[in-house]
Design an enzyme around this catalytic site. Structure first.
Site: not given
Length: 246
Positions: A114, A116, A162, A64, A69
């Protein structure tokens, strides 16, 4: 037992034994703080500084790195580098570093559970170090802003983000905490939103994000040292129109 970390002209300490398991039943506005820095003023009187918890939202792992994000993580890395704060400790499922901006103690955090589940780090850290809501700054990506445009706000909703929604859930549903939004723009055409968020920036987009993060460092410094003031208003106005040609 007290554990202390020393920085230039500051002393930062916390109680190892503080229990945070009942955090969701408590408000984050204690009268006394466990993480503090005190310095004598001109008259020799000690002045206590309320610490800040600055959290960047993102996903852990090389997969990532550099994606849209993860700009929250990148902002924490930039602050860490500029202020000389090492991110070298794991606590409450987050990579953290303790230091200061000027004379004000700060705790930098990158949740590792993570996106969320970011609140699983923010809630316990805020409770453990007894940081009040008004001093929890959350940095995250915002699709409703053009790429590279920043916005600093004292409060707000989650806007269907989220990660931010989970943070609010672990702060008793409170929304009265500051946030630094980093614009990443909307997906083009009919592109899937998840695919867009996990995509890396184009060359031009990357330049805009890098410039924005540089500007964000100054905004964070001003917030920590002076709170929300006229400089914040000017900053937001300048960001809003920085890509508008006159």
């Amino acid at each position: 037992m007290l554990y202390a970390v020393s920085g230039p002209s500051t002393s930062i300490s916390y109680r190892r034994s503080l229990d945070y398991h009942g955090f969701r039943r408590r408000r984050l506005a204690p009268a006394r703080l466990c993480v503090s820095a005190s310095l004598p003023d001109a008259n020799g009187i000690k002045v206590e500084y309320t610490p800040w918890l600055i959290v960047g939202l993102g996903n852990p792992g090389n997969k990532y790195h550099g994606t849209r994000h993860n700009v929250g993580f990148e902002m924490i890395d930039r602050i860490s580098q500029e202020e000389g704060i090492l991110l070298n400790t794991i606590q409450s499922k987050a990579l953290i570093g303790i230091g200061s901006i000027g004379e004000v103690p700060i705790l930098l955090a990158k949740p590792q559970a993570y996106m969320n589940f970011s609140g699983e780090s923010v809630g316990p850290l805020a409770a453990y170090y007894q940081v009040p809501l008004r001093h929890i700054l959350v940095v995250y990506d915002e699709m409703n802003l053009p790429n590279g445009v920043l916005r600093l706000a004292p409060r707000g909703g989650h806007g269907y983000h989220n990660g931010l929604k989970n943070v609010m859930g672990h702060l008793d549903g409170c929304r009265e905490f500051p946030r630094l939004c980093i614009g990443i723009g909307n997906p083009p055409g009919t592109m899937d939103m998840k695919a867009y968020l996990l995509q890396k920036f184009s060359f031009e987009e990357r330049k805009q994000i890098d410039a924005a993060q540089e500007q964000g460092i100054g905004a964070v410094r001003n917030l920590v040292l002076n709170g929300f003031n006229h400089s914040t208003t000017r900053f937001n106005l300048g960001q809003k129109y920085k890509y508008h040609k006159v």
